[in-house]
Enzyme design. Structure first.
Site, PDB file in Angstrom:
ATOM      1  N   TYR A  30     -15.643  18.446 -14.743  1.00  0.00           N
ATOM      2  CA  TYR A  30     -15.972  17.024 -14.865  1.00  0.00           C
ATOM      3  C   TYR A  30     -17.053  16.692 -13.824  1.00  0.00           C
ATOM      4  O   TYR A  30     -16.935  17.069 -12.653  1.00  0.00           O
ATOM      5  CB  TYR A  30     -14.714  16.189 -14.626  1.00  0.00           C
ATOM      6  CG  TYR A  30     -14.965  14.703 -14.636  1.00  0.00           C
ATOM      7  CD1 TYR A  30     -15.256  14.045 -15.822  1.00  0.00           C
ATOM      8  CD2 TYR A  30     -14.944  13.967 -13.469  1.00  0.00           C
ATOM      9  CE1 TYR A  30     -15.511  12.687 -15.836  1.00  0.00           C
ATOM     10  CE2 TYR A  30     -15.199  12.606 -13.478  1.00  0.00           C
ATOM     11  CZ  TYR A  30     -15.476  11.964 -14.663  1.00  0.00           C
ATOM     12  OH  TYR A  30     -15.726  10.622 -14.671  1.00  0.00           O
ATOM     13  N   ASP A  69      -6.606  19.942 -13.179  1.00  0.00           N
ATOM     14  CA  ASP A  69      -6.925  18.642 -13.777  1.00  0.00           C
ATOM     15  C   ASP A  69      -6.435  18.695 -15.228  1.00  0.00           C
ATOM     16  O   ASP A  69      -7.010  19.397 -16.060  1.00  0.00           O
ATOM     17  CB  ASP A  69      -8.441  18.408 -13.695  1.00  0.00           C
ATOM     18  CG  ASP A  69      -8.873  17.062 -14.290  1.00  0.00           C
ATOM     19  OD1 ASP A  69      -8.119  16.498 -15.104  1.00  0.00           O
ATOM     20  OD2 ASP A  69      -9.990  16.610 -13.965  1.00  0.00           O
ATOM     21  N   LYS A 119      -7.553   7.949 -19.186  1.00  0.00           N
ATOM     22  CA  LYS A 119      -7.857   8.485 -20.512  1.00  0.00           C
ATOM     23  C   LYS A 119      -6.614   8.411 -21.405  1.00  0.00           C
ATOM     24  O   LYS A 119      -6.201   7.338 -21.766  1.00  0.00           O
ATOM     25  CB  LYS A 119      -8.418   9.892 -20.378  1.00  0.00           C
ATOM     26  CG  LYS A 119      -9.457  10.058 -19.242  1.00  0.00           C
ATOM     27  CD  LYS A 119     -10.746   9.295 -19.498  1.00  0.00           C
ATOM     28  CE  LYS A 119     -11.661   9.204 -18.279  1.00  0.00           C
ATOM     29  NZ  LYS A 119     -11.979  10.440 -17.594  1.00  0.00           N
ATOM     30  N   ARG A 124       0.856  -1.196   0.000  1.00  0.00           N
ATOM     31  CA  ARG A 124       0.000   0.000   0.000  1.00  0.00           C
ATOM     32  C   ARG A 124       0.891   1.245   0.000  1.00  0.00           C
ATOM     33  O   ARG A 124       0.611   2.229  -0.654  1.00  0.00           O
ATOM     34  CB  ARG A 124      -0.948  -0.006   1.210  1.00  0.00           C
ATOM     35  CG  ARG A 124      -1.667   1.318   1.374  1.00  0.00           C
ATOM     36  CD  ARG A 124      -2.930   1.276   2.229  1.00  0.00           C
ATOM     37  NE  ARG A 124      -2.932   0.337   3.310  1.00  0.00           N
ATOM     38  CZ  ARG A 124      -2.244   0.486   4.466  1.00  0.00           C
ATOM     39  NH1 ARG A 124      -1.494   1.551   4.668  1.00  0.00           N
ATOM     40  NH2 ARG A 124      -2.304  -0.443   5.389  1.00  0.00           N
TER      41      ARG A 124
HETATM   42  C1  LIG Z   1     -12.515  10.730 -16.301  1.00  0.00           C
HETATM   43  C2  LIG Z   1     -12.156  12.028 -15.684  1.00  0.00           C
HETATM   44  C3  LIG Z   1     -11.963  12.149 -14.307  1.00  0.00           C
HETATM   45  C4  LIG Z   1     -12.192  10.994 -13.345  1.00  0.00           C
HETATM   46  O1  LIG Z   1     -11.245  10.008 -13.522  1.00  0.00           O
HETATM   47  P1  LIG Z   1     -11.534   8.425 -13.282  1.00  0.00           P
HETATM   48  O2  LIG Z   1     -10.233   7.806 -13.666  1.00  0.00           O
HETATM   49  O3  LIG Z   1     -12.686   8.051 -14.136  1.00  0.00           O
HETATM   50  O4  LIG Z   1     -11.829   8.278 -11.817  1.00  0.00           O
HETATM   51  C5  LIG Z   1     -11.592  13.390 -13.820  1.00  0.00           C
HETATM   52  N1  LIG Z   1     -11.420  14.455 -14.628  1.00  0.00           N
HETATM   53  C6  LIG Z   1     -11.596  14.365 -15.956  1.00  0.00           C
HETATM   54  C7  LIG Z   1     -11.393  15.568 -16.803  1.00  0.00           C
HETATM   55  C8  LIG Z   1     -11.974  13.156 -16.525  1.00  0.00           C
HETATM   56  O5  LIG Z   1     -12.172  13.082 -17.857  1.00  0.00           O
END
Ligand SMILES: *Cc1c(COP(=O)(O)O)cnc(C)c1O
Length: 387
Positions: free
Chosen positions: A106, A178, A203, A54
């Site tokens: 998001y 982000d 992504k 962990r």
């Molecule tokens: C998908 C996404 C998230 C969340 O991420 P997960 O890996 O699905 O938990 C946060 N911010 C953006 C811009 C995203 O496209």
């Protein structure tokens, strides 16, 4: 072995080598999947830097170092999902603290702020950051964190990170960006004054639609220590196997992003000419209202393209996404395969129509995550679906 996280190396070299060294016991060129929960210690307080998975795992460590290098940061931390990474940042706050977040956010980020952290006494304000001066009106003695996303989803608006960082620095606030849509190949928020970069590695970083993961990168020793403490205390860490897949995906990030951008450009330009298409949203278009800011802070424009239909009919938009053959109708984005979504009925369906329209999210808006297939095939697919 040379340290490829060094700044003298360019992006592609860092993507492939930073943090990664051949396995010292076997010479394996690929980082092994250390599928182990614990580590045998030589004696009390005597170990090889690993005690429990962990806290640290030797498949995760190279990945964390690799991501730090790509974001021009000192430290990287990986999490079980993008939301787990966001959760860790929000746990830097305590009851009574306030967040200022961009209003085009998001959905999961909006949800965790309003439905989870508000219960613990952390309040979030959502403001239009296309004009960074709007932030100042919401700053008070309790404000701790400014959170933004750029480019945004699905309207691809751009926020000037440097301008926001000027405000956060002046008021002693943390700035978290982000960077999921841009990826470190196209944009490095730490270079523009952000304190923390957050990624949904699910992504583009992973890029193959086969891993859910999140990451945080920072330059601050203190922030890193606090976030690593939260990572270990709360325990939302990724598995060694997922870390292996992520390391493998990142090795081609630069060439994938180049192709996403080329295909995005070809499709945006083709859509602009189409008689049934009304607006086209792609940040590389000189007509994009924030194109100049994008040019300043990004090195390319990526493969996210949204468009609306002249009819603005929700039924016609639904028909288009259903007729598409190569573009898969699915949530998510950033994979090698092209995906389309219809935000008004999917991700943003819970937002009332008037409110959606106010932010520019029309009923016929279709969002494309343009993949790295051959552009002509993608255009032919769009042509048959639109006609
Ligand atoms: C998908 C996404 C998230 C969340 O991420 P997960 O890996 O699905 O938990 C946060 N911010 C953006 C811009 C995203 O496209």
């Amino acid at each position: 072995m040379t340290d490829h996280s060094n700044e003298q190396f360019k992006f592609g070299t860092k993507a492939i080598h930073a943090g990664v060294t051949p396995d010292p016991t076997t010479g394996a060129i690929m980082t092994p999947i250390f599928q182990t929960s614990t580590y045998v210690q030589q004696g009390i307080g005597k170990h090889k830097g690993y005690e429990y998975s962990r806290t640290h795992n030797p498949t995760r460590t190279p990945l964390e170092q690799n991501l730090a290098a790509l974001e021009n940061g000192k430290y990287g931390l990986c999490f079980a999902s993008g939301m787990a990474a966001t959760d860790a940042v929000l746990k830097l706050l305590k009851a009574g603290d306030e967040i200022i977040a961009c209003n085009d956010l998001y959905g999961g980020t909006y949800r965790i702020m309003t439905k989870v952290f508000e219960q613990f006494g952390v309040k979030a304000h959502f403001v239009d950051m296309s004009n960074p001066a709007n932030i100042e009106a919401h700053i008070n003695a309790n404000t701790r964190l400014v959170w933004l996303e750029t480019p945004t989803n699905p309207l691809l608006t751009i926020i000037d990170i440097e301008a926001v960082a000027k405000v956060t620095r002046q008021h002693g606030l943390l700035l978290c960006v982000d960077n999921t849509f841009a990826t470190p190949y196209l944009q490095n928020p730490l270079d523009w004054g952000a304190d923390i970069v957050m990624h949904s590695a699910t992504k583009y970083l992973g890029g193959h639609s086969d891993v859910v993961m999140g990451a945080l990168i920072t330059n601050s020793d203190e922030l890193h220590q606090r976030l690593a403490f939260i990572q270990n205390s709360c325990g939302a860490v990724p598995s060694p196997h997922d870390c292996f897949l992520m390391l493998r995906g990142i090795k081609t990030l630069h060439i994938r992003m180049d192709r996403h951008g080329e295909n995005g450009k070809a499709i945006a330009e083709w859509l602009l000419q189409h008689p049934k298409v009304d607006k086209v949203y792609w940040i590389g278009l000189p007509t994009h209202p924030k194109h100049e800011v994008a040019r300043k802070q990004m090195r390319g424009f990526g493969g996210m393209v949204s468009f609306t239909l002249k009819s603005d009919s929700i039924e016609e938009a639904a028909q288009v996404v259903e007729r598409l053959q190569i573009f898969a109708f699915a949530e998510s984005l950033g994979g090698v395969e092209s995906i389309c979504t219809h935000p008004a009925s999917m991700t943003h369906g819970s937002i009332p129509r008037e409110h959606r329209e106010k932010t520019g999210l029309r009923d016929s808006l279709i969002r494309l995550s343009v993949g790295i297939e051959d552009a002509q095939d993608l255009i032919n697919d769009l042509a048959q679906a639109l006609n």
